[in-house]
Design a protein around this motif. Structure first.
Motif, short mmCIF file in Angstrom:
data_model
loop_
_atom_site.label_atom_id
_atom_site.label_comp_id
_atom_site.label_asym_id
_atom_site.label_seq_id
_atom_site.Cartn_x
_atom_site.Cartn_y
_atom_site.Cartn_z
N ILE A 7 -62.62 17.80 26.08
CA ILE A 7 -64.64 17.58 26.36
C ILE A 7 -64.69 15.96 26.12
O ILE A 7 -65.13 15.14 25.59
N ASP A 9 -67.61 12.34 26.76
CA ASP A 9 -69.35 12.38 26.67
C ASP A 9 -69.53 11.70 28.46
O ASP A 9 -69.22 11.65 29.36
N ASN A 10 -71.28 11.53 28.55
CA ASN A 10 -71.47 11.37 29.59
C ASN A 10 -70.78 9.78 30.51
O ASN A 10 -70.77 9.54 31.32
N THR A 15 -64.41 12.87 23.00
CA THR A 15 -65.41 13.20 22.15
C THR A 15 -65.07 14.49 21.17
O THR A 15 -65.06 14.25 19.54
N LYS A 17 -63.74 17.18 20.86
CA LYS A 17 -64.07 18.28 21.89
C LYS A 17 -63.03 19.00 22.56
O LYS A 17 -62.98 18.25 23.21
N GLU A 23 -65.15 27.35 30.30
CA GLU A 23 -65.93 26.99 29.84
C GLU A 23 -66.55 25.64 29.55
O GLU A 23 -67.66 25.65 30.09
N ALA A 24 -66.46 24.73 30.04
CA ALA A 24 -66.51 23.30 30.43
C ALA A 24 -66.75 23.63 31.38
O ALA A 24 -68.56 23.56 31.34
N ASN A 27 -70.67 25.54 31.00
CA ASN A 27 -71.59 24.67 30.40
C ASN A 27 -71.82 23.41 30.77
O ASN A 27 -72.53 22.66 30.69
N TRP A 29 -70.05 20.06 31.20
CA TRP A 29 -69.60 19.80 30.09
C TRP A 29 -68.17 18.40 30.62
O TRP A 29 -67.57 19.45 31.94
N PHE A 30 -68.47 17.26 30.27
CA PHE A 30 -67.74 16.05 31.35
C PHE A 30 -65.92 16.50 30.34
O PHE A 30 -65.80 17.16 29.64
N HIS A 31 -64.93 15.98 31.40
CA HIS A 31 -63.44 16.48 31.39
C HIS A 31 -62.73 15.88 32.36
O HIS A 31 -63.16 15.58 32.96
N ARG A 115 -68.12 18.57 36.15
CA ARG A 115 -68.44 17.54 35.99
C ARG A 115 -67.12 16.88 35.30
O ARG A 115 -66.71 16.84 34.34
#
Length: 182
Positions: A7, A9-10, A15, A17, A23-24, A27, A29-31, A115
């Motif tokens: 995961i 951040d922007n 991160t 995590k 799940e990413a 939610n 979440w960036f990857h 994302r």
């Protein structure tokens, strides 16, 4: 296939995590992902039609090879792995030239916001199209088209609805880099 991804951040920084890809996506979440564009010396670009069962952009034309970077996996390693998996082509780090990293957000509805930070490369395709072995579960079709046609259809917007909407600047960057190699 659901896999564990890092995961970000922007700003695209790790991160520390991890989460399942599903799940990413759920939610937002960036990857990290990899995009590899293959071109021929005679000015053609390899595009793939995404599989009918793909969660995002099924049956649209897209990057030659793309995929998620597994948790803890090196970006370059993921690029090499994805090329082998999706089109059956063995390459090395020396075959890849990085264009850049592009931030991408695709809202696919309430249950899916993709994302990504797309680590984008080009590579010269040195074998005929018919020698490639497409991954049936991921790739519907492969095609080699003239670079000028690709430019017209993506950032010239002549037929942009048949392509995954990566954005004009993204497509311009890919086309410009390939033109420099020809």
């Amino acid at each position: 296939m659901d896999e564990l991804v890092d995961i970000l951040d922007n700003e695209g920084e790790f991160t520390g995590k991890t989460a399942l890809k599903s799940e990413a996506h759920k939610n937002g979440w960036f990857h990290p992902t990899v995009h590899i564009w293959a071109y021929t010396k005679n000015g053609r670009i390899l595009i793939q039609k995404r599989g009918a069962d793909k969660e995002t952009h099924p049956l649209l034309w897209d990057v030659s090879v793309a995929g998620h970077v597994g948790a803890g996996e090196k970006i370059m390693g993921a690029a090499i792995r994805e090329v082998q998996e999706e089109i059956g082509l063995a390459i090395t780090e020396n075959d890849l030239e990085k264009i850049g990293v592009f931030k991408s957000i695709h809202n696919q509805g309430k249950e899916l916001t993709d994302r990504e930070f797309n680590h984008t490369y080009i590579t010269e395709l040195k074998i005929p199209l018919e020698k490639l072995q497409k991954q049936e579960s991921e790739v519907e079709a492969l095609a080699l088209i003239p670079l000028f046609q690709f430019a017209e259809e993506t950032w010239g917007m002549a037929n942009s609805i048949k392509y995954v909407p990566h954005g004009m600047e993204y497509y311009k960057s890919v086309i410009k880099k390939i033109k420099e190699k020809l």
